[in-house]
Enzyme design. Sequence first.
Site, PDB file in Angstrom:
ATOM      1  N   HIS A  34      90.850   5.313  25.908  1.00  0.00           N
ATOM      2  CA  HIS A  34      89.804   4.504  26.540  1.00  0.00           C
ATOM      3  C   HIS A  34      90.414   3.569  27.585  1.00  0.00           C
ATOM      4  O   HIS A  34      89.930   3.475  28.723  1.00  0.00           O
ATOM      5  CB  HIS A  34      89.074   3.710  25.451  1.00  0.00           C
ATOM      6  CG  HIS A  34      88.127   2.675  25.964  1.00  0.00           C
ATOM      7  ND1 HIS A  34      86.758   2.837  25.954  1.00  0.00           N
ATOM      8  CD2 HIS A  34      88.344   1.438  26.493  1.00  0.00           C
ATOM      9  CE1 HIS A  34      86.177   1.763  26.459  1.00  0.00           C
ATOM     10  NE2 HIS A  34      87.125   0.900  26.789  1.00  0.00           N
ATOM     11  N   GLU A  35      91.488   2.881  27.210  1.00  0.00           N
ATOM     12  CA  GLU A  35      92.105   1.935  28.138  1.00  0.00           C
ATOM     13  C   GLU A  35      92.738   2.645  29.332  1.00  0.00           C
ATOM     14  O   GLU A  35      92.677   2.148  30.461  1.00  0.00           O
ATOM     15  CB  GLU A  35      93.149   1.084  27.401  1.00  0.00           C
ATOM     16  CG  GLU A  35      92.585   0.233  26.271  1.00  0.00           C
ATOM     17  CD  GLU A  35      91.430  -0.647  26.717  1.00  0.00           C
ATOM     18  OE1 GLU A  35      91.373  -1.038  27.896  1.00  0.00           O
ATOM     19  OE2 GLU A  35      90.557  -0.933  25.868  1.00  0.00           O
TER      20      GLU A  35
ATOM     21  N   HIS B 246      90.170   3.333  31.924  1.00  0.00           N
ATOM     22  CA  HIS B 246      89.952   2.171  32.792  1.00  0.00           C
ATOM     23  C   HIS B 246      90.988   2.149  33.922  1.00  0.00           C
ATOM     24  O   HIS B 246      90.664   1.834  35.069  1.00  0.00           O
ATOM     25  CB  HIS B 246      90.056   0.880  31.983  1.00  0.00           C
ATOM     26  CG  HIS B 246      88.823   0.525  31.223  1.00  0.00           C
ATOM     27  ND1 HIS B 246      87.571   0.489  31.800  1.00  0.00           N
ATOM     28  CD2 HIS B 246      88.639   0.153  29.923  1.00  0.00           C
ATOM     29  CE1 HIS B 246      86.673   0.125  30.894  1.00  0.00           C
ATOM     30  NE2 HIS B 246      87.295  -0.066  29.751  1.00  0.00           N
TER      31      HIS B 246
ATOM     32  N   GLU C  52      82.155   0.559  30.672  1.00  0.00           N
ATOM     33  CA  GLU C  52      82.541   0.822  29.278  1.00  0.00           C
ATOM     34  C   GLU C  52      82.066   2.196  28.813  1.00  0.00           C
ATOM     35  O   GLU C  52      82.794   2.917  28.121  1.00  0.00           O
ATOM     36  CB  GLU C  52      81.990  -0.267  28.352  1.00  0.00           C
ATOM     37  CG  GLU C  52      82.715  -1.598  28.441  1.00  0.00           C
ATOM     38  CD  GLU C  52      84.200  -1.483  28.156  1.00  0.00           C
ATOM     39  OE1 GLU C  52      84.582  -0.837  27.164  1.00  0.00           O
ATOM     40  OE2 GLU C  52      84.991  -2.034  28.947  1.00  0.00           O
TER      41      GLU C  52
END
Length: 279
Positions: free
Chosen positions: A132-133, A136, A201
């Site tokens: 997930h990070e 980003h 997100e």
Amino acid sequence: MLGNWVKTGLLMAAIVALFGAVGALLGGGRGMLLALMLGAGINFWAYWFSDKMVLRLYRAQEVDERTSPQLYGTVRELAHSADLPMPRVYLIDEAQPNAFATGRNPEHAAVAATTGILQLLSERELRAVLGHELTHVRHRDILTSTITASIAGAISTLAQFGLFFGGRDDDNRNPVLALLVLILAPIAAMLIQLAISRAREYDADRGGAEISKDPRALADALSKIERYAKGLPLETAETHPATAQMMIINPLSGGGLSGLFATHPPTEERIRRLLAMAV
């Protein structure tokens, strides 16, 4: 995913326009120009220095394969799978389980995780969170969120200046309308900023599930983090709430109009989308 990118672009255009409008209200055309110049200066500073500031605020310590083999090794594996440069890896000595990414682009990125998240999650769940990070990082969301936070803060500062010292002297200006703009502009800027954060997100959840190839693990991780984070305050985030949007789960204790002013989408909806991917 394309819809979220279009939405983000429109929202960023709206917040820049709002910034210019507040500047024009305070000083006409010259005020708008000065406001936009101020915004450019803020963004220049944010582009180059915000990552160092955030890591310093959280007292993050850089780690390597020797000092934190599990965290560093997992980030390296996922970065290779995602065809990303290896980011710097940081550990934050905090009990609350959470994680964030920062940096102006993939070549100058950093991924940080708390000691609490390493203790709470399984290896599968941690891989999904780090995916997930890294999403980003790949989408340059850190730069987007930093710019919007900076402009939203500048709008608030300009509006406060206008309320205390007054704007330009213009007989044709409706003073009631001007007062309403100065009061509502910071609220509108914050809502735009939060809408951008929530859209990013959802995309990061999808990307994290794809990079880790395990959407169910990310859903389980979000559920665990949400449950434990509520009972473990993160003092740095409480002191500097503008940094909350960077985290994978909102670290703030919240209260009041929490749904309207939330930095993240509802965790239940995020989990629902991830489980739909798993099916």
